[in-house]
Scaffold this active site. Structure first.
Site, PDB file in Angstrom:
ATOM      1  N   THR A  67       0.868  -1.179   0.000  1.00  0.00           N
ATOM      2  CA  THR A  67       0.000   0.000   0.000  1.00  0.00           C
ATOM      3  C   THR A  67       0.900   1.223   0.000  1.00  0.00           C
ATOM      4  O   THR A  67       1.665   1.442   0.931  1.00  0.00           O
ATOM      5  CB  THR A  67      -0.920   0.016   1.232  1.00  0.00           C
ATOM      6  OG1 THR A  67      -1.801  -1.108   1.172  1.00  0.00           O
ATOM      7  CG2 THR A  67      -1.756   1.292   1.261  1.00  0.00           C
ATOM      8  N   LYS A 110      -7.601   1.541  -2.885  1.00  0.00           N
ATOM      9  CA  LYS A 110      -7.241   1.126  -1.526  1.00  0.00           C
ATOM     10  C   LYS A 110      -7.459   2.273  -0.548  1.00  0.00           C
ATOM     11  O   LYS A 110      -7.859   2.068   0.604  1.00  0.00           O
ATOM     12  CB  LYS A 110      -5.778   0.666  -1.491  1.00  0.00           C
ATOM     13  CG  LYS A 110      -5.273   0.209  -0.109  1.00  0.00           C
ATOM     14  CD  LYS A 110      -6.042  -0.987   0.411  1.00  0.00           C
ATOM     15  CE  LYS A 110      -5.570  -1.416   1.810  1.00  0.00           C
ATOM     16  NZ  LYS A 110      -4.280  -2.124   1.784  1.00  0.00           N
ATOM     17  N   LYS A 162      -0.100   4.894   8.531  1.00  0.00           N
ATOM     18  CA  LYS A 162       0.689   5.060   7.310  1.00  0.00           C
ATOM     19  C   LYS A 162      -0.235   5.189   6.102  1.00  0.00           C
ATOM     20  O   LYS A 162      -0.079   6.079   5.268  1.00  0.00           O
ATOM     21  CB  LYS A 162       1.639   3.874   7.152  1.00  0.00           C
ATOM     22  CG  LYS A 162       2.591   3.956   5.961  1.00  0.00           C
ATOM     23  CD  LYS A 162       2.068   3.224   4.739  1.00  0.00           C
ATOM     24  CE  LYS A 162       2.077   1.720   4.946  1.00  0.00           C
ATOM     25  NZ  LYS A 162       1.619   0.996   3.717  1.00  0.00           N
TER      26      LYS A 162
END
Length: 296
Positions: free
Chosen positions: A101, A176, A244
């Site tokens: 990601t 995502k 994150k």
């Protein structure tokens, strides 16, 4: 044989590469794996069949497909672009499948670099958590060229239940981000609901049983409400990882001049959990921040 390399045997990558190993014979894969930690490499080799490489270059040498599952933008850039990295070692017309990601811009940059070197890059972040990886039922959101995506479908089928190409390079990472926005908001709402009901003296297991049959139902409620009520958070997707990911979301939103007030707020609640020492706890540990505030 299709030469496949898998680089990054972390919480997600370890079982994903394991599922690839189980499908090598039927799908004609020749699998090589690599992880920087030798102990992890040895543990993987003890559980699965496949060649364990001693370096990135060795793992990617002549590979038709290189799947990577790493931490952040800089990790991906280094593994792919450094001298002796994946782009140098893999086969001409080879495809990098990035299950990390990252930012959408990193995906676009890597696609350009890959194209300039006669290779392909598919950004393909996953959803489903550790359990999804272990059970081989991940969801893959992808961005990149359709022809390259078709070539990697046999690889994706090894460890995912659903996969879809959603657009050009970066589309997978943007999807995502949508996923993480929705999860963060749901978890905060669930945490507040569990906290409110508990403070009111309700039998929250009974409450969840009732409301989960109605409009409040969600995957998070079905899979996390019970553990939240029991104070169990030592599993699953870590708060540090979610922060994150939300950092990428909020950076992208700022660049596009988009307002995401709930996401920004939940990010700060996760910061509170980190300050309480919960960085490695599951993302459902948002409840801890609420409990800490109530105790003051």
């Amino acid at each position: 044989m299709t030469k496949v390399a898998f680089i990054g045997l972390g919480t997600m990558g370890f079982p994903m590469a394991g599922h690839l190993s189980r499908h090598t014979a039927e799908k004609g894969f020749e699998l090589t794996v690599f992880n920087r930690n030798p102990a992890v490499r040895d543990r993987w080799a003890a559980e699965y069949a496949g060649v364990v490489a001693g370096s990135i270059a060795e793992a990617a040498q002549g590979a038709d497909v290189v799947a990577i599952c790493l931490g952040a933008d800089q990790d991906v850039r280094e593994v792919l672009c450094a001298e002796g990295g994946v782009f140098d070692a893999m086969a001409e017309n080879g495809i990098v499948v990035d299950h990390s990601t990252t930012s959408a811009q990193l995906a676009r940059d890597m696609a350009e670099v890959a194209s300039a070197r006669g290779k392909y890059f598919i950004d393909a972040p996953v959803s489903g958590g550790q359990a999804g990886a272990e059970n081989g039922v991940l969801t893959v959101m992808a961005g990149g060229q359709a022809a390259a995506f078709e070539r990697i479908e046999p690889v994706l089928k090894s460890y995912s239940a659903r996969y879809k190409l959603l657009g050009d390079s970066g589309a997978g990472q943007l999807a995502k981000m949508v996923n993480q926005i929705c999860i963060a908001g749901l978890l905060q709402g669930l945490a507040e609901g569990m906290h409110f009901g508990t403070q009111q003296g309700l039998d929250m297991n009974a409450v969840v049983e009732v409301i989960s049959a109605g409009a409040a139902q969600s995957w998070q409620m079905e899979n996390r409400a019970g553990t939240m009520l029991q104070g169990e958070f030592e599993f699953g997707f870590a708060v540090d990882w979610m922060r994150k990911d939300l950092g990428y979301v909020l950076d992208e939103a700022r660049q596009q001049k988009l307002s995401l007030p709930v996401t920004a707020l939940v990010d700060q609640f996760y910061a509170q959990v980190q300050n309480l020492g919960g960085g490695r706890k599951d993302t459902s540990s948002l409840l801890l921040a609420l409990q800490a505030t109530s105790q003051k």
